[in-house]
Design a protein around this motif. Structure first.
Motif, mmCIF file in Angstrom:
data_model
loop_
_atom_site.group_PDB
_atom_site.id
_atom_site.type_symbol
_atom_site.label_atom_id
_atom_site.label_comp_id
_atom_site.label_asym_id
_atom_site.label_seq_id
_atom_site.Cartn_x
_atom_site.Cartn_y
_atom_site.Cartn_z
ATOM 1 N N PRO A 98 0.470 -0.971 -0.163
ATOM 2 C CA PRO A 98 0.049 -0.241 0.003
ATOM 3 C C PRO A 98 1.286 1.480 -0.145
ATOM 4 N N HIS A 99 0.405 2.187 -0.746
ATOM 5 C CA HIS A 99 0.788 3.681 -0.183
ATOM 6 C C HIS A 99 2.203 3.381 -1.212
ATOM 7 N N MET A 100 2.628 2.821 -1.922
ATOM 8 C CA MET A 100 3.314 2.881 -3.359
ATOM 9 C C MET A 100 2.879 2.814 -4.518
ATOM 10 N N SER A 101 3.705 4.167 -5.373
ATOM 11 C CA SER A 101 3.206 3.625 -7.169
ATOM 12 C C SER A 101 3.415 2.471 -8.132
ATOM 13 N N GLU A 102 3.042 2.786 -8.503
ATOM 14 C CA GLU A 102 2.845 1.646 -9.835
ATOM 15 C C GLU A 102 4.495 1.024 -10.053
ATOM 16 N N LYS A 103 5.497 1.405 -10.237
ATOM 17 C CA LYS A 103 7.259 2.044 -10.413
ATOM 18 C C LYS A 103 7.411 2.199 -9.252
ATOM 19 N N ILE A 104 8.154 1.019 -8.818
ATOM 20 C CA ILE A 104 8.963 0.905 -7.432
ATOM 21 C C ILE A 104 10.586 0.666 -7.992
ATOM 22 N N VAL A 105 11.179 1.982 -7.350
ATOM 23 C CA VAL A 105 12.605 1.350 -7.984
ATOM 24 C C VAL A 105 13.575 1.106 -6.503
ATOM 25 N N LEU A 106 14.079 -0.143 -6.511
ATOM 26 C CA LEU A 106 14.386 -0.741 -5.061
ATOM 27 C C LEU A 106 15.760 -0.149 -4.532
ATOM 28 N N GLU A 107 16.885 0.105 -4.913
ATOM 29 C CA GLU A 107 17.334 1.447 -5.001
ATOM 30 C C GLU A 107 16.400 2.093 -3.966
ATOM 31 N N GLU A 108 15.645 2.694 -4.334
ATOM 32 C CA GLU A 108 14.994 4.455 -3.902
ATOM 33 C C GLU A 108 14.331 3.702 -2.087
ATOM 34 N N HIS A 109 13.763 2.202 -2.798
ATOM 35 C CA HIS A 109 12.571 2.114 -1.666
ATOM 36 C C HIS A 109 12.223 0.899 -1.222
ATOM 37 N N PHE A 110 13.733 0.502 -0.522
ATOM 38 C CA PHE A 110 13.885 -0.482 -0.300
ATOM 39 C C PHE A 110 13.463 -1.521 0.696
ATOM 40 N N SER A 111 12.793 -0.547 0.922
ATOM 41 C CA SER A 111 11.799 -1.103 2.815
ATOM 42 C C SER A 111 10.971 -2.535 2.408
ATOM 43 N N VAL A 112 10.725 -2.113 0.748
ATOM 44 C CA VAL A 112 9.706 -3.036 0.041
ATOM 45 C C VAL A 112 10.332 -4.692 0.142
ATOM 46 N N PHE A 113 11.568 -4.830 0.676
ATOM 47 C CA PHE A 113 12.428 -5.867 1.364
ATOM 48 C C PHE A 113 12.083 -6.158 2.614
ATOM 49 N N SER A 114 11.749 -5.826 3.134
ATOM 50 C CA SER A 114 11.600 -6.254 4.747
ATOM 51 C C SER A 114 10.027 -6.371 4.406
ATOM 52 N N ASP A 115 8.725 -5.355 3.898
ATOM 53 C CA ASP A 115 7.384 -5.093 4.026
ATOM 54 C C ASP A 115 6.238 -6.122 3.127
ATOM 55 N N ILE A 116 7.018 -6.574 2.200
ATOM 56 C CA ILE A 116 6.047 -7.474 1.047
ATOM 57 C C ILE A 116 6.221 -9.235 1.696
ATOM 58 N N SER A 117 4.593 -9.207 2.135
ATOM 59 C CA SER A 117 4.472 -10.739 1.574
ATOM 60 C C SER A 117 5.252 -11.426 0.785
ATOM 61 N N TYR A 118 5.979 -12.203 0.869
ATOM 62 C CA TYR A 118 6.713 -13.653 -0.340
ATOM 63 C C TYR A 118 6.526 -14.395 -0.690
ATOM 64 N N PHE A 119 4.950 -14.458 -1.460
ATOM 65 C CA PHE A 119 4.273 -15.529 -1.788
ATOM 66 C C PHE A 119 4.622 -15.970 -3.772
#
Length: 328
Positions: free
Chosen positions: A135-156
């Motif tokens: 939630p609350h992130m754009s359609e495109k996610i550049v990992l270097e800039e938004h690496f918090s997703v590494f620990s936030d997303i569900s790994y299905f």
């Protein structure tokens, strides 16, 4: 071929037709559906044969000895011809436009992984829970800039579309539980760009006839999966992102592990696994305050949990073993 969809099958004769209907009815035409019969002993094989006869240009069927989910997925990966790879569990189903939209996003943003939302449904088709992924992130996610997703997303694995090249040197680990936690983070570490849709394309069926799983020492595979990811993390382009690694260790290695441990009924097994978690935390210098203050999507994770889970975690961290056993 644009997309290869891999469907491992094991004793799901009552659900397989709905799954395959949702796949042969995809709005994206340039797909192949690899159905892997992993040694089913029920009528699943007959259902597969029926669909092969109806859709010979789309469905490719294979039969192998039972080797488990990872082995069946790897079997499909070895035979996939698509530019992108998708996984669908054989008792679930997807929306008509799932793969068309996800391919469009992959092309539009040059993304290596595309993610969609999940909703749980009961056997009457009623939605029981919506699982929003990022939630609350754009359609495109550049990992270097938004690496918090590494620990936030569900790994299905099943709500994602993968660039096939990610699997050139990677496969699901055979003979373990929680294979998604072990592999999918490793694939993400190979990526530069993710893309996402807020649509709830993946329909996860909560079955009433499933046999309750026995929670055993196999839960330790969660900790082993985290250790495997740590090894790859240290060799990745993101090895400097230590804060996000620690958050991953807390989310998967502590909270996910405790969610499993809460259903372990055998007292000796419970104690042994609790001791393993203590060693895991000590080796990584994860303190109680780190766990209690862990934030996911900008919110304190513990406070967002259902009351029963919250009580269990707090009792566990307080060392109240007798109260925990009464609770269980």
């Amino acid at each position: 071929m644009i997309v290869s969809i891999i469907v491992p099958v094991y004793n799901v004769e009552n659900y397989l037709a709905k799954c395959l209907d949702s796949l042969v009815g995809q709005s994206l035409q340039d797909i192949e559906i690899l159905v892997i019969n992993d040694g089913s002993s029920d009528r699943s094989g007959l259902v597969i044969e029926e669909y092969v006869q109806k859709f010979p240009n789309i469905i490719k069927a294979f039969t192998k000895e039972n080797g488990g989910l990872s082995d069946a997925r790897n079997f499909g990966l070895d035979r996939a011809a698509g530019e992108y790879i998708g996984f669908v569990d054989s008792d679930d189903f997807v929306t008509e436009k799932m793969f068309e939209e996800m391919v469009q996003l992959a092309k539009k943003h040059e993304a290596e992984i595309v993610i969609c939302n999940i909703q749980k449904v009961d056997q009457d088709g009623k939605v029981t829970q919506k699982l929003t992924q990022i939630p609350h992130m754009s359609e495109k996610i550049v990992l270097e800039e938004h690496f918090s997703v590494f620990s936030d997303i569900s790994y299905f694995a099943c709500n994602k579309l993968f660039k096939k090249e990610l699997f050139d040197h990677k496969r699901f680990k055979k003979g373990v539980h929680f294979e998604d936690i072990q592999l999918i983070p490793q694939l993400l570490l190979e990526c530069k760009i993710l893309a996402q849709t807020q649509d709830f394309h993946y329909q996860y069926l909560e079955r009433t006839d499933s046999i309750t799983k026995t929670h055993t020492e196999k839960g330790l595979d969660i900790l082993n999966a985290v250790k495997d990811v740590e090894y790859v993390f240290d060799k990745s382009d993101y090895s400097h992102k230590r804060k996000e690694l620690k958050s991953f260790q807390i989310f998967e290695g502590v909270y996910s592990f405790l969610a499993y441990l809460a259903f372990v009924k055998n007292e000796n097994t419970f104690s042994k696994m609790a001791e393993e978690l203590a060693v895991f935390r000590e080796e990584r210098k994860i303190k109680i305050r780190d766990i209690l203050s862990y934030s996911r999507f900008g919110k304190n994770y513990l406070l967002s949990l259902p009351l029963k889970k919250k009580i269990f975690y707090l009792l566990f961290f307080a060392g109240q073993k007798k109260l925990i056993r009464k609770m269980l």
